[in-house]
Design a protein around this motif. Sequence first.
Motif, PDB file in Angstrom:
ATOM      1  N   SER A   1     -24.699  19.083   4.068  1.00 35.05           N
ATOM      2  CA  SER A   1     -23.514  18.837   4.859  1.00 35.05           C
ATOM      3  C   SER A   1     -22.838  20.105   4.917  1.00 35.05           C
ATOM      4  O   SER A   1     -21.272  20.181   5.010  1.00 35.05           O
ATOM      5  N   THR A   2     -23.449  21.222   5.307  1.00 33.84           N
ATOM      6  CA  THR A   2     -22.746  22.491   5.267  1.00 33.84           C
ATOM      7  C   THR A   2     -22.809  22.932   6.911  1.00 33.84           C
ATOM      8  O   THR A   2     -23.618  22.724   7.473  1.00 33.84           O
ATOM      9  N   THR A   3     -21.882  23.298   7.179  1.00 32.55           N
ATOM     10  CA  THR A   3     -21.688  23.646   8.801  1.00 32.55           C
ATOM     11  C   THR A   3     -21.529  25.314   8.850  1.00 32.55           C
ATOM     12  O   THR A   3     -20.453  25.766   8.061  1.00 32.55           O
TER      13      THR A   3
ATOM     14  N   GLY B   1     -23.046  23.325  -0.666  1.00 25.33           N
ATOM     15  CA  GLY B   1     -22.825  22.156   0.171  1.00 25.33           C
ATOM     16  C   GLY B   1     -21.479  21.907   0.313  1.00 25.33           C
ATOM     17  O   GLY B   1     -20.659  22.236   0.027  1.00 25.33           O
ATOM     18  N   HIS B   2     -21.461  21.016   1.636  1.00 28.82           N
ATOM     19  CA  HIS B   2     -19.922  20.565   2.002  1.00 28.82           C
ATOM     20  C   HIS B   2     -19.200  21.630   2.250  1.00 28.82           C
ATOM     21  O   HIS B   2     -17.760  21.457   1.931  1.00 28.82           O
ATOM     22  N   ILE B   3     -19.332  22.824   2.657  1.00 27.20           N
ATOM     23  CA  ILE B   3     -18.565  23.848   2.860  1.00 27.20           C
ATOM     24  C   ILE B   3     -18.729  24.336   4.629  1.00 27.20           C
ATOM     25  O   ILE B   3     -19.746  23.650   5.338  1.00 27.20           O
ATOM     26  N   THR B   4     -17.563  24.867   5.116  1.00 29.07           N
ATOM     27  CA  THR B   4     -17.741  25.505   6.546  1.00 29.07           C
ATOM     28  C   THR B   4     -17.863  27.033   6.560  1.00 29.07           C
ATOM     29  O   THR B   4     -16.806  27.635   5.680  1.00 29.07           O
ATOM     30  N   ILE B   5     -18.578  27.629   7.371  1.00 29.61           N
ATOM     31  CA  ILE B   5     -18.659  29.013   7.410  1.00 29.61           C
ATOM     32  C   ILE B   5     -18.375  29.395   8.911  1.00 29.61           C
ATOM     33  O   ILE B   5     -18.822  28.770   9.875  1.00 29.61           O
ATOM     34  N   ALA B   6     -17.243  30.152   9.227  1.00 30.63           N
ATOM     35  CA  ALA B   6     -16.728  30.527  10.507  1.00 30.63           C
ATOM     36  C   ALA B   6     -17.832  31.187  11.480  1.00 30.63           C
ATOM     37  O   ALA B   6     -18.905  31.870  10.744  1.00 30.63           O
ATOM     38  N   ASP B   7     -17.599  31.353  12.565  1.00 28.99           N
ATOM     39  CA  ASP B   7     -18.482  32.265  13.432  1.00 28.99           C
ATOM     40  C   ASP B   7     -18.281  33.817  12.974  1.00 28.99           C
ATOM     41  O   ASP B   7     -17.421  34.193  12.489  1.00 28.99           O
ATOM     42  N   HIS B   8     -19.595  34.239  13.596  1.00 30.33           N
ATOM     43  CA  HIS B   8     -19.678  35.813  13.229  1.00 30.33           C
ATOM     44  C   HIS B   8     -19.524  36.160  11.667  1.00 30.33           C
ATOM     45  O   HIS B   8     -18.711  37.242  11.350  1.00 30.33           O
ATOM     46  N   VAL B   9     -19.926  35.388  10.561  1.00 32.10           N
ATOM     47  CA  VAL B   9     -19.894  35.709   9.323  1.00 32.10           C
ATOM     48  C   VAL B   9     -21.263  36.403   9.114  1.00 32.10           C
ATOM     49  O   VAL B   9     -22.346  35.916   9.346  1.00 32.10           O
ATOM     50  N   ASN B  10     -21.222  37.621   8.379  1.00 26.52           N
ATOM     51  CA  ASN B  10     -22.464  38.090   7.754  1.00 26.52           C
ATOM     52  C   ASN B  10     -22.451  38.281   6.319  1.00 26.52           C
ATOM     53  O   ASN B  10     -21.690  38.570   5.506  1.00 26.52           O
ATOM     54  N   VAL B  11     -23.587  37.328   5.794  1.00 29.05           N
ATOM     55  CA  VAL B  11     -23.814  37.177   4.413  1.00 29.05           C
ATOM     56  C   VAL B  11     -25.037  38.355   3.795  1.00 29.05           C
ATOM     57  O   VAL B  11     -25.755  38.168   4.429  1.00 29.05           O
TER      58      VAL B  11
ATOM     59  N   ILE C   1     -22.619  31.910  -1.924  1.00 30.42           N
ATOM     60  CA  ILE C   1     -21.532  31.378  -1.189  1.00 30.42           C
ATOM     61  C   ILE C   1     -20.920  30.094  -1.549  1.00 30.42           C
ATOM     62  O   ILE C   1     -21.473  28.895  -1.246  1.00 30.42           O
ATOM     63  N   PRO C   2     -19.904  30.107  -2.454  1.00 35.39           N
ATOM     64  CA  PRO C   2     -19.437  28.677  -3.149  1.00 35.39           C
ATOM     65  C   PRO C   2     -18.522  27.831  -2.528  1.00 35.39           C
ATOM     66  O   PRO C   2     -18.175  26.757  -2.513  1.00 35.39           O
ATOM     67  N   ARG C   3     -17.862  28.709  -1.361  1.00 28.03           N
ATOM     68  CA  ARG C   3     -16.697  28.074  -0.794  1.00 28.03           C
ATOM     69  C   ARG C   3     -16.583  28.298   0.561  1.00 28.03           C
ATOM     70  O   ARG C   3     -17.323  29.179   1.200  1.00 28.03           O
ATOM     71  N   SER C   4     -15.905  27.660   1.382  1.00 27.13           N
ATOM     72  CA  SER C   4     -15.832  27.727   2.875  1.00 27.13           C
ATOM     73  C   SER C   4     -15.176  29.268   3.120  1.00 27.13           C
ATOM     74  O   SER C   4     -14.460  29.840   2.365  1.00 27.13           O
ATOM     75  N   LEU C   5     -15.788  29.785   4.260  1.00 22.06           N
ATOM     76  CA  LEU C   5     -15.392  31.031   4.707  1.00 22.06           C
ATOM     77  C   LEU C   5     -14.612  30.937   6.099  1.00 22.06           C
ATOM     78  O   LEU C   5     -15.370  30.448   7.129  1.00 22.06           O
ATOM     79  N   THR C   6     -13.446  30.782   6.114  1.00 25.28           N
ATOM     80  CA  THR C   6     -12.810  30.675   7.359  1.00 25.28           C
ATOM     81  C   THR C   6     -12.651  31.871   8.208  1.00 25.28           C
ATOM     82  O   THR C   6     -11.988  31.865   9.241  1.00 25.28           O
ATOM     83  N   GLU C   7     -12.777  33.132   7.625  1.00 27.22           N
ATOM     84  CA  GLU C   7     -12.553  34.387   8.481  1.00 27.22           C
ATOM     85  C   GLU C   7     -14.086  34.996   8.692  1.00 27.22           C
ATOM     86  O   GLU C   7     -14.867  35.156   7.718  1.00 27.22           O
ATOM     87  N   PRO C   8     -14.230  35.684   9.818  1.00 25.62           N
ATOM     88  CA  PRO C   8     -15.263  36.421  10.228  1.00 25.62           C
ATOM     89  C   PRO C   8     -15.371  37.539   9.494  1.00 25.62           C
ATOM     90  O   PRO C   8     -14.357  38.130   8.778  1.00 25.62           O
TER      91      PRO C   8
END
Length: 351
Positions: free
Chosen positions: A263-265, A280-290, A296-303
């Motif tokens: 359930s991750t986007t 799981g159950h988190i959201t990652i923004a566009d243009h993120v480089n990991v 990644i334990p939490r959502s990333l809202t900024e590229p």
Amino acid sequence: MGTRLGELVERFGGQLMGDANLEVTGIAPLTDAGVSHISFLSNSKLRAQALQTAAAALIVSPADDEFIAAGYSGARIVTPNPYVYFAKAAQYFYSLTAIVPPAGVHPTAFIGEGAQIAATAHIGPKVVVEAGAVIGEHAVIDAGCYIGREAVIGEGTHFFANVTFHAYCQIGARGIIHSGAVIGTDGFGFANEKGVYIKIPQTGRVMIGDDVDIGANTTVDRGALADTVIEDGVKLDNLIQIAHNCHIGAHTAMAGCVGMAGSTTVGKYCTFGGAAMINGHITIADHVNVGPSTMIPRSLTEPGTYIGYYPMSRPAEWEKSAVIVRNLAAMRDKVRALEKTIKTLTNQEEK
């Protein structure tokens, strides 16, 4: 079988410096190229190698061409992105000698009732196509693949040997799935009652867009209720796990051994280094480089770029933490020395 440099430029653009009628038979690295090859320079650090190559022609950037032109006698194709040009040229050379599997269904294949197979598709030995499945024009299904009930495979998509593509899953046009990949297995869904796990039926699908590549032994779980979705242009390396109900945005790429919980986007145009882990159950923004091996334990809202084992942070912050960690032993020794000094001074005062 070769091609003229002029034909390459007609197909892919670029500025040709040299003889348009010069014929090259293939593309090769700088160090391996022979007098009938074209090579490429995509890293300016390799300029010295480029000057020494035996290649008949080079693909170079405008900046590198200024340096190369003075010392290299062969022809040059000048283009803003030599690596992309190399990829397109390599595809073209491959097409000149590639063996195209014949259309038709091998006698040892099993075709279920109501399955629709385009006349131009290739179905190899020991393939199983279950009832109601649809296989599009010019699709290639190599030996030993399993296509589940009512699955849909788009035009020009290629399944290498021993791919498993379960019931009701769909993939669009021009996809590539490599050997051992399993698409549409049950997601890891269980309810716990007093220590006993009760299975939750996984009734969703895996929906894959156009131009998607999936590497060997990668697994993509079907959704529990809704679908697992992989959008157009996504590239997944080998040995990746995509859990149920994930949604991966268009043109995102993941290197080997990435694991993504359910359930991750993930947004569009993201990249993930090898062995990155996504909660799981988190959201990652566009243009993120990991970065590789990053959790990644939490959502990333900024590229932007995120790296590090512990904790996840921006590169500059992580580098500062790494310096501190490397100096912990010396800091410990200093603290111990200070403690001894304080104890000595305290004892002297008490006397």
